[in-house]
Scaffold this motif. Sequence first.
Motif, short mmCIF file in Angstrom:
data_model
loop_
_atom_site.label_atom_id
_atom_site.label_comp_id
_atom_site.label_asym_id
_atom_site.label_seq_id
_atom_site.Cartn_x
_atom_site.Cartn_y
_atom_site.Cartn_z
N VAL A 135 0.77 -1.03 -0.03
CA VAL A 135 0.17 -0.07 -0.10
C VAL A 135 0.77 1.33 -0.01
CG1 VAL A 135 -1.82 1.37 1.41
CG2 VAL A 135 -1.88 -1.00 1.04
N LEU A 136 2.04 1.26 0.84
CA LEU A 136 2.63 2.47 1.04
C LEU A 136 3.27 2.79 -0.22
CD1 LEU A 136 4.25 2.29 4.76
CD2 LEU A 136 1.98 3.26 3.76
N LEU A 137 3.90 1.85 -1.14
CA LEU A 137 4.49 2.04 -2.28
C LEU A 137 3.63 1.98 -3.53
CD1 LEU A 137 7.62 -0.45 -1.24
CD2 LEU A 137 7.79 1.93 -1.86
N GLY A 138 2.45 2.12 -3.45
CA GLY A 138 1.43 2.23 -4.39
C GLY A 138 1.03 1.45 -5.11
N ASP A 139 1.40 0.02 -4.81
CA ASP A 139 0.81 -1.37 -5.47
C ASP A 139 -0.36 -1.87 -5.16
OD1 ASP A 139 3.26 -1.19 -7.28
OD2 ASP A 139 4.44 -2.55 -5.86
N ALA A 140 -0.76 -1.39 -4.16
CA ALA A 140 -2.48 -1.65 -3.76
C ALA A 140 -3.07 -0.69 -3.19
CB ALA A 140 -2.27 -3.00 -2.99
N ALA A 141 -4.23 -0.82 -3.03
CA ALA A 141 -5.15 0.38 -2.43
C ALA A 141 -5.44 0.03 -0.94
CB ALA A 141 -6.47 0.17 -3.07
N GLY A 142 -5.14 1.13 -0.19
CA GLY A 142 -5.45 0.87 1.18
C GLY A 142 -6.87 1.77 1.39
N ARG A 143 -8.09 1.30 1.82
CA ARG A 143 -9.34 1.83 1.84
C ARG A 143 -9.83 1.64 3.31
NH1 ARG A 143 -10.28 4.57 -3.02
NH2 ARG A 143 -9.18 3.32 -4.61
N GLY A 144 -9.06 1.56 4.43
CA GLY A 144 -9.60 1.49 5.56
C GLY A 144 -10.15 2.64 6.27
N ARG A 145 -11.19 2.58 7.18
CA ARG A 145 -11.69 3.51 8.06
C ARG A 145 -11.65 3.44 9.41
NH1 ARG A 145 -11.05 5.26 3.55
NH2 ARG A 145 -12.37 6.28 2.06
N LEU A 146 -11.37 4.30 10.44
CA LEU A 146 -11.36 3.72 11.68
C LEU A 146 -12.63 3.17 12.31
CD1 LEU A 146 -9.59 6.81 13.57
CD2 LEU A 146 -8.75 4.76 13.39
N PRO A 147 -12.50 2.05 12.82
CA PRO A 147 -13.72 1.56 13.48
C PRO A 147 -14.24 1.87 14.72
CG PRO A 147 -11.85 -0.04 13.65
CD PRO A 147 -11.42 1.24 13.02
N PHE A 148 -13.29 2.83 15.25
CA PHE A 148 -13.71 3.80 16.67
C PHE A 148 -13.05 5.20 16.58
CE2 PHE A 148 -10.21 0.19 17.51
CZ PHE A 148 -9.24 1.06 17.24
N ASP A 149 -13.40 5.80 17.61
CA ASP A 149 -12.56 7.20 17.79
C ASP A 149 -11.38 7.12 18.23
OD1 ASP A 149 -15.17 8.56 17.00
OD2 ASP A 149 -15.33 9.37 18.87
N LEU A 150 -10.37 7.96 17.80
CA LEU A 150 -9.27 7.89 18.45
C LEU A 150 -9.00 9.01 19.33
CD1 LEU A 150 -6.28 7.13 15.76
CD2 LEU A 150 -7.50 5.37 17.59
N PRO A 151 -8.91 8.78 20.88
CA PRO A 151 -9.08 9.88 21.57
C PRO A 151 -8.18 10.88 21.50
CG PRO A 151 -8.62 7.82 22.97
CD PRO A 151 -8.86 7.71 21.33
N SER A 152 -8.17 12.14 21.86
CA SER A 152 -7.27 13.05 21.91
C SER A 152 -6.17 13.00 23.21
CB SER A 152 -7.59 14.49 21.50
OG SER A 152 -8.64 14.73 22.74
N SER A 153 -6.77 12.56 24.26
CA SER A 153 -6.10 12.59 25.21
C SER A 153 -6.66 11.70 26.37
CB SER A 153 -6.41 14.11 26.43
OG SER A 153 -7.73 14.06 26.63
N THR A 154 -5.78 11.22 27.45
CA THR A 154 -6.09 10.32 28.68
C THR A 154 -7.17 11.00 29.47
OG1 THR A 154 -3.92 9.17 28.50
CG2 THR A 154 -5.44 9.03 30.68
N ALA A 155 -7.11 12.25 29.48
CA ALA A 155 -8.16 12.91 30.38
C ALA A 155 -9.54 12.93 29.76
CB ALA A 155 -7.85 14.19 30.32
#
Length: 618
Positions: free
Chosen positions: A549-569
Amino acid sequence: MSTPTTTTAPYRDPGLPVAARVEDLLARMSLEEKAGLLFHTMLTVGPGGSLPAADPAFGLPSAEEMVLGRGMTHFNLLGAAPTAQELARWHNALQELAAQTRLGIPVTVSTDPRSAFTDNPGTAAMAGPFSQWPETLGLAAVGDAGLVERFADTVRREYLAVGLRVALHPQVDLATEPRWSRIGGTFGEDAELTSRLVVAYVRGFQGERLGPGSVATMVKHFPGGGPQLDGEDPHFAYGREQVYPGGNFEHHLLPFEAAFAAGASQVMPYYGMPVGTRYEEVGFGFNRDVVTGLLRERYGFDGIVCADWGLLTDSEIMGQPMPARAWGVEHLTPLERAAKALDAGVDQFGGEARPELVVELVRSGRISAERLDVSVRRLLREKFVLGLFDDPFVDEGAAGAVVGRADFRAAGEAAQRAAVTVLTNTPAGPREVPVLPLPRGARLYLEGVDPAAVGDRAVVVASPEEADVAVVRLEAPYEPRPGAFEAFFHAGSLEFPAAERERVVRLCRTVPTVVDVHLDRPAVLPEVAAAAAALVVTFGSSDAALLDVLLGDAAGRGRLPFDLPSSTAAVVASRTDVPFDTADPLFRCGHGLDLAPTGPTAPATETAADTATRSAPA
């Protein structure tokens, strides 16, 4: 040794209705034989596919003792699989052993997930000879129900080839507490997405109706194990409490409703005990209001309910003492715990080999013979429906031609590529173009990546100073726990230790850096996200799949399946049972950037399987 019952017995006649065969066999069974059916514990594979002797590491008796001595006929395959042929040989030896018993009741073999990258003896095993796919989170990142059904159907065929007839999955808990160590086996945080994908999952394993070509699914962990206090896991006493500060208990039932509608054959209640709800504050496997009131009566579920592993008896796992997960009923004896679970509506005890407890309960009158027969009927019925009485053996010679078949592996690898999720891709270098896809011939500095995955598409260099771009693969942060078994559970902090975080940020300032984080649960990554030229997350993708994917030979189509929080708090302040409840998340569930193939080999390497995995954002 007793003589097996003649094959002319009505229960041996495949022409009779299943209900008639069940009743005929039930009438022939002794109390001890019935009790043996209610226990479903682990079993390892011996050398070369032989039956194992006793296993002191997990406190397991030998196969002969459990089958011939205790009348047990349900086993969970423990540990990494050997070759497919050896696994098939082991299965057939187990069935031959069962055929020596008085009634010749065949064995049902189950397994935790073993088609991805997780290696935890309590939750999942590495793929080994099987085709290797993304973790369930990765399937959710692609968000394509068709892909999930193809995955499940492929794994079904591999399981059937070696005699695995019950999948101790899917796990449909909602990931509403970001710190929970079991999120990696879920479909993420979104109840609608989880519900849609679990339908495809069950259909892929079972078909439209359970039958001889099916693998039965055990949906877990009812009524939803996500809302764990502080994200701790109830495998351990400090994680026994499930809490609902948002009053959101009902929301966690939604994926189970979808699974029931799809025909899921079995259900596993979780270890956790609900706190502050209208339900009794005892583990769900002991909870009559949940198992009988909610599962049986409200939802009309008449399949098998199997308690999670180790509810009755204290044990030792890998040298680590493990108290019975009898949360809320720790004061009861193993006999009393068994009675309470049966009263609750449980049919079977996972991870236990104590049929004598049930025998004593019935002989003392504490549990009626009629109540015992209710569970025995369910357990026998599934064996008949799966065709085990009519054809219990597998073709050892053919197993290797099915398990890990080339097209199965290709489909799994295509799904790994599709699940690669690009979160940021900022302009870098003199031309100020996005760093991804990486240009052909670029000088790459690698950390955590096998240089062989690069091939001849770029030049691997030894230091960041020599590189055009660095590519770094990291595991999601966690707090290491003690003990050989406990250490497998990634829990605690979602932040990298300060020294590691600062090291990665320094690297990003030295050379444009692509940072990939393998997420088995969310992570707190604001500093890394700000410093990286590109931030990528994966959910079970090999180095080769990522580099494609990084070298452009295949598609990366993923979407986050959850939120990524901004902080521990923000995580600490969020409500454990409420989805999408952390304030100002760094990235929202569903976020992801398309990274289409651009390299000169793209037409050859982006297969039909790659194309089939594409989907719109979840």
